[in-house]
Structure formats: structure tokens, C-alpha cells
Design a protein around this motif. Structure first.
Motif, PDB file in Angstrom:
ATOM      1  N   GLY A   4       8.482  35.070-116.565  1.00 19.48           N
ATOM      2  CA  GLY A   4       9.148  35.508-116.119  1.00 19.48           C
ATOM      3  C   GLY A   4       8.838  36.777-116.001  1.00 19.48           C
ATOM      4  N   ALA A   5       7.339  37.171-116.595  1.00 24.44           N
ATOM      5  CA  ALA A   5       6.589  38.397-115.901  1.00 24.44           C
ATOM      6  C   ALA A   5       6.126  38.776-116.067  1.00 24.44           C
ATOM      7  CB  ALA A   5       7.054  38.981-117.523  1.00 24.44           C
ATOM      8  N   ILE A   6       5.407  37.691-115.082  1.00 28.70           N
ATOM      9  CA  ILE A   6       4.382  37.473-114.138  1.00 28.70           C
ATOM     10  C   ILE A   6       4.545  38.059-113.022  1.00 28.70           C
ATOM     11  CG2 ILE A   6       2.492  35.760-113.312  1.00 28.70           C
ATOM     12  CD1 ILE A   6       3.213  34.196-115.682  1.00 28.70           C
ATOM     13  N   PRO A   7       5.241  37.985-111.739  1.00 29.68           N
ATOM     14  CA  PRO A   7       5.688  38.427-111.395  1.00 29.68           C
ATOM     15  C   PRO A   7       5.938  40.528-111.429  1.00 29.68           C
ATOM     16  CG  PRO A   7       7.354  36.907-111.455  1.00 29.68           C
ATOM     17  CD  PRO A   7       6.587  36.533-112.972  1.00 29.68           C
ATOM     18  N   LEU A   8       5.345  40.346-112.231  1.00 26.39           N
ATOM     19  CA  LEU A   8       5.327  42.313-112.441  1.00 26.39           C
ATOM     20  C   LEU A   8       3.956  42.204-112.854  1.00 26.39           C
ATOM     21  CD1 LEU A   8       8.803  42.428-114.701  1.00 26.39           C
ATOM     22  CD2 LEU A   8       8.793  43.793-112.469  1.00 26.39           C
ATOM     23  N   VAL A   9       3.513  41.503-113.434  1.00 29.23           N
ATOM     24  CA  VAL A   9       1.719  41.764-113.575  1.00 29.23           C
ATOM     25  C   VAL A   9       1.434  41.786-112.152  1.00 29.23           C
ATOM     26  CG1 VAL A   9      -0.128  41.912-115.182  1.00 29.23           C
ATOM     27  CG2 VAL A   9       2.340  41.320-116.174  1.00 29.23           C
ATOM     28  N   ILE A  10       1.519  41.202-111.533  1.00 25.01           N
ATOM     29  CA  ILE A  10       0.688  41.076-110.053  1.00 25.01           C
ATOM     30  C   ILE A  10       1.715  41.744-109.173  1.00 25.01           C
ATOM     31  CG2 ILE A  10      -0.365  38.988-110.777  1.00 25.01           C
ATOM     32  CD1 ILE A  10       1.673  37.653-108.960  1.00 25.01           C
ATOM     33  N   ALA A  11       1.868  42.792-109.086  1.00 25.04           N
ATOM     34  CA  ALA A  11       3.409  43.505-108.258  1.00 25.04           C
ATOM     35  C   ALA A  11       2.043  43.941-107.414  1.00 25.04           C
ATOM     36  CB  ALA A  11       4.184  44.153-109.049  1.00 25.04           C
ATOM     37  N   SER A  12       2.578  44.217-106.592  1.00 25.24           N
ATOM     38  CA  SER A  12       1.640  45.256-105.258  1.00 25.24           C
ATOM     39  C   SER A  12       2.800  45.555-104.610  1.00 25.24           C
ATOM     40  CB  SER A  12       0.721  44.404-104.562  1.00 25.24           C
ATOM     41  OG  SER A  12       1.361  43.880-103.699  1.00 25.24           O
ATOM     42  N   VAL A  14       4.680  49.779-103.056  1.00 26.53           N
ATOM     43  CA  VAL A  14       5.565  51.310-103.602  1.00 26.53           C
ATOM     44  C   VAL A  14       5.736  50.470-105.083  1.00 26.53           C
ATOM     45  CG1 VAL A  14       6.917  52.529-103.657  1.00 26.53           C
ATOM     46  CG2 VAL A  14       6.139  51.866-101.587  1.00 26.53           C
ATOM     47  N   GLY A  15       5.537  51.074-106.054  1.00 24.71           N
ATOM     48  CA  GLY A  15       5.940  51.437-107.783  1.00 24.71           C
ATOM     49  C   GLY A  15       5.076  50.394-108.330  1.00 24.71           C
ATOM     50  N   SER A  16       4.288  49.872-107.579  1.00 23.77           N
ATOM     51  CA  SER A  16       3.900  48.798-108.568  1.00 23.77           C
ATOM     52  C   SER A  16       2.614  48.641-109.804  1.00 23.77           C
ATOM     53  CB  SER A  16       2.514  47.587-107.307  1.00 23.77           C
ATOM     54  OG  SER A  16       1.522  48.491-107.389  1.00 23.77           O
ATOM     55  N   ALA A  17       2.581  50.138-109.428  1.00 24.47           N
ATOM     56  CA  ALA A  17       2.095  50.654-111.039  1.00 24.47           C
ATOM     57  C   ALA A  17       3.387  50.649-112.138  1.00 24.47           C
ATOM     58  CB  ALA A  17       1.238  51.952-111.156  1.00 24.47           C
ATOM     59  N   ALA A  18       3.912  51.132-111.765  1.00 26.62           N
ATOM     60  CA  ALA A  18       4.885  51.118-112.733  1.00 26.62           C
ATOM     61  C   ALA A  18       5.702  49.688-113.290  1.00 26.62           C
ATOM     62  CB  ALA A  18       6.588  51.683-112.413  1.00 26.62           C
ATOM     63  N   ARG A  19       6.067  48.553-112.814  1.00 32.30           N
ATOM     64  CA  ARG A  19       6.172  47.379-112.738  1.00 32.30           C
ATOM     65  C   ARG A  19       4.875  46.327-113.132  1.00 32.30           C
ATOM     66  NH1 ARG A  19       7.946  47.734-106.915  1.00 32.30           N
ATOM     67  NH2 ARG A  19      10.283  47.565-107.460  1.00 32.30           N
ATOM     68  N   ALA A  24       2.911  44.489-118.244  1.00 35.03           N
ATOM     69  CA  ALA A  24       1.507  44.082-119.333  1.00 35.03           C
ATOM     70  C   ALA A  24       2.664  44.278-120.484  1.00 35.03           C
ATOM     71  CB  ALA A  24       0.587  44.101-119.268  1.00 35.03           C
ATOM     72  N   GLY A  25       3.588  44.988-121.129  1.00 31.87           N
ATOM     73  CA  GLY A  25       4.011  45.439-122.143  1.00 31.87           C
ATOM     74  C   GLY A  25       4.980  44.753-122.220  1.00 31.87           C
TER      75      GLY A  25
END
Length: 56
Positions: A4-12, A14-19, A24-25
Motif C-alpha cells: 500500500g505504500a508503493i504508490p507513495l514512493v512512485i508519486a509524481s 505537486v507534493g510528491s517529494a513529501a509523499r 520510503a520511510g
């Protein structure tokens, strides 16, 4: 949970750096906990058991 956290890692976008850093954490923490917990839980169990028995 890790999947479920994989979409956060591959986000693009606005705000993708935070996601990405949050994802990753999360994934890194879960993987680390999976390898560290089996070592430390048995290590601390006898001491915690002794404390619980001596203080009813």
C-alpha cells in the motif's frame, strides 16, 4: 501494508517529494522491523518476564 505504500514512493506531481520520502520511510521501517524484531524480542523477554513475576 508495504504494498500500500508503493504508490507513495512512485508519486509524481505537486507534493510528491513529501509523499516519496514518507513512503520510503514507511517501507524501510517495516522491512527493518521485520529483521530486527526477531532478534530483540527474545533478548528482552526473559528480563521482562522476571520483572512481571517479581512485581505482582
Amino acid at each position: 501494508m508495504r504494498i500500500g505504500a508503493i504508490p507513495l514512493v512512485i508519486a509524481s506531481g505537486v507534493g510528491s517529494a513529501a509523499r516519496q520520502s514518507m513512503g520510503a520511510g514507511m517501507i524501510g521501517g517495516m522491512i527493518l522491523a521485520a529483521f530486527v524484531a526477531p532478534i530483540f524480542v527474545p533478548l528482552f523477554f526473559p528480563g521482562s518476564l522476571e520483572i512481571c513475576i517479581s512485581h505482582p
